[in-house]
Design an enzyme around this catalytic site. Sequence first.
Site, PDB file in Angstrom:
ATOM      1  N   ASN A   1       0.925  -1.150   0.110  1.00  0.00           N
ATOM      2  CA  ASN A   1      -0.070   0.102   0.123  1.00  0.00           C
ATOM      3  C   ASN A   1       0.896   1.184  -0.010  1.00  0.00           C
ATOM      4  OD1 ASN A   1      -2.900  -0.859   0.472  1.00  0.00           O
ATOM      5  ND2 ASN A   1      -1.684  -2.094   1.893  1.00  0.00           N
ATOM      6  N   GLU A   2       1.291   1.887  -1.317  1.00  0.00           N
ATOM      7  CA  GLU A   2       2.135   2.769  -1.246  1.00  0.00           C
ATOM      8  C   GLU A   2       1.267   4.340  -0.967  1.00  0.00           C
ATOM      9  OE1 GLU A   2       5.137   2.504  -1.782  1.00  0.00           O
ATOM     10  OE2 GLU A   2       5.662   0.921  -3.271  1.00  0.00           O
ATOM     11  N   PRO A   3       2.237   5.539  -0.938  1.00  0.00           N
ATOM     12  CA  PRO A   3       1.818   6.417  -0.703  1.00  0.00           C
ATOM     13  C   PRO A   3       0.494   6.969  -1.609  1.00  0.00           C
ATOM     14  CG  PRO A   3       4.224   6.721  -0.387  1.00  0.00           C
ATOM     15  CD  PRO A   3       3.785   5.293  -1.031  1.00  0.00           C
TER      16      PRO A   3
END
Length: 644
Positions: free
Chosen positions: A174-176
């Site tokens: 879950n990236e920025p």
Amino acid sequence: MQTYKEGHDQIKFSQPGAFENTRFEKVHNEIFKNAADASIIIAQEIAYLIMSKQKKNKNCVLGLATGSSPIKVYEELVRMHREDGLSFSNVITFNLDEYYPMSKENNQSYYYFMHEHLFNHIDILPENIHIPDGTVRFDSLNQYCIDYEMTIKNKGGLDFQLLGIGRTGHVGFNEPGSHVNSQTRIITLDHITRLDASSDFNGINNVPKRAITMGVSTILRSKRVVLAAWKQNKAEIIERTIQGLISSEIPATFLQNHTNVTFVLDQSAASELTRFKTPWLVDKCLWTPELKSKAIVWLCEKTKQSILKLTDRDYNNNGMSDLLAQEGSAYDMNISMFNVLQRTITGWPGGKPNTDDSHRPERASPSKKRIILFSPHPDDDVISMGGTLSKLIKQGHDVHVVYQTSGNIAVTDDEALKFAEVSNDFLLDSSQTDFTDVIHFLNNKSENQIDSLAVRKLKGLIRRRESYAAVRYIGLKDKNVHFLDLPFYETGQVKKNPIGQNDIEIIKDIIALIKPHQIFAAGDMTDPHGTHEVCLNAVMTAIKALKPRKFMDNCWLWLYSGAWHDWDINSINMAVPLSPSEVILKRQAILYHQSQKDKVMFQGDDSREFWLRVEERNRKTAVHYNLLGLTEYEAIESFKKVQI
């Protein structure tokens, strides 16, 4: 350290109440001396959960992570299964993520990782293992992700979720920008995430750009969450996650709202938390000399003043009134600290002969010392202390450079092929054995194929000859260059074997042969694939074993840094200034390592070439000394003394 006991919902960690003692932290966290101790505690909590569910004849649903952080947890679980009879027959697992596209057979797949580190060694039922499938057709991915979510729900939800954290603040992948309500889905990986994985894939161009990941909401629905983080390179993001505001730019901050979460950290990963970095802002302190030095340097940075300009008001206004009361006056304290820093500076890293050395970092006697410089890779010597090495040689010491590993893994296939073709042309002209097999292997090497012994030897020789050229340029004779080729490194893969007794004996033998007065070793623990840490541990183990020997009574150990970061000013025990010409000399020596130029194989969080990054760090250290009120130098190489 406490162990797991029946009658508790989860393990009681070793530092109860630490979280409540600081107003800055928003997530419960526990700090351990090292990752090994912390991993055992996590494994014990998982084991207790499994056993408590077995007693109730229920399944235990675990969410599992990959990467370096959980490896020791899995090792302990495997040990418990083999030695303590821990059964996984009632365990159902769901992994967080998988690269996309990615085949199960690929040794960089998380399917491969989980089976290698855990599933192949325990009695879990194959049908109870769930790992996102990196081979699903793209047009079927949406339904596949929905089905993954529904399978978790149908199994009763996650009882326990183990997490790591990336430098972007991602959990899972879950990236920025990930939303708090996100569920299992396909996602594009952040450049920093791919950069961090590049060492495993032998270059960022080989790292997949996408991945399948559980969503933030999937993780937050877990009944219990434990996030593990080790080492210095995780310290900044851990501080932002635990002490910062909740934001989708750092998805891990969503864990602040989970009612049953613990961050389990080693001391390095926790080092940026306020209670460790600036504890005087949190509570009263025990003002050791080390903490006092740290605080005064910090105060200079905060007020943008040199040491001798600090006033009583500066101390009082910045949480250090008790230190001021203890010391009496800012004037006396400033003078004392100025002298401490000034005495770390020396142009004689081997000691200055025929002088009073009572306040110098190194002894004046013996005037000509036997010195070992341990270099984990075949370029760490000139990268991290090339200027100091040059001074030691010019000042007449008996200096020995000892390369601990061959460094072959950091030579690209293209570079090796170039050398093989040149060598083949030469040998064919001389009617000697050719390099046809090596050239054929490199031209036909398949994905994830381990280099043949001949290719590894060629790559090692490339690094070796570059090393000879670099230290010859500085002035060291070939007879004082040693290559240990420690066995732990020679796997042909980024992943190395554990350090073994054979490695230790090899290091002991070279120390016993030279009988040094000084040992320099790499203390930079942010090496992205851990070779520095392994090599330092091997040196320390060898030194400990040799300590009863008489020659060790007069041996000092210095740790150098610089390849990935420099020492904090307050922790430096010896600062060796470099002139502009010495900086150029060091740069030229680094550039002899041609196979490492232009392509930094294992770059960590800095993609620049090593000569650029280290010059900036050495200059930054010199500027820092100058801003504190000390003499201005072009650059400074820094060292920490370690008690043997």
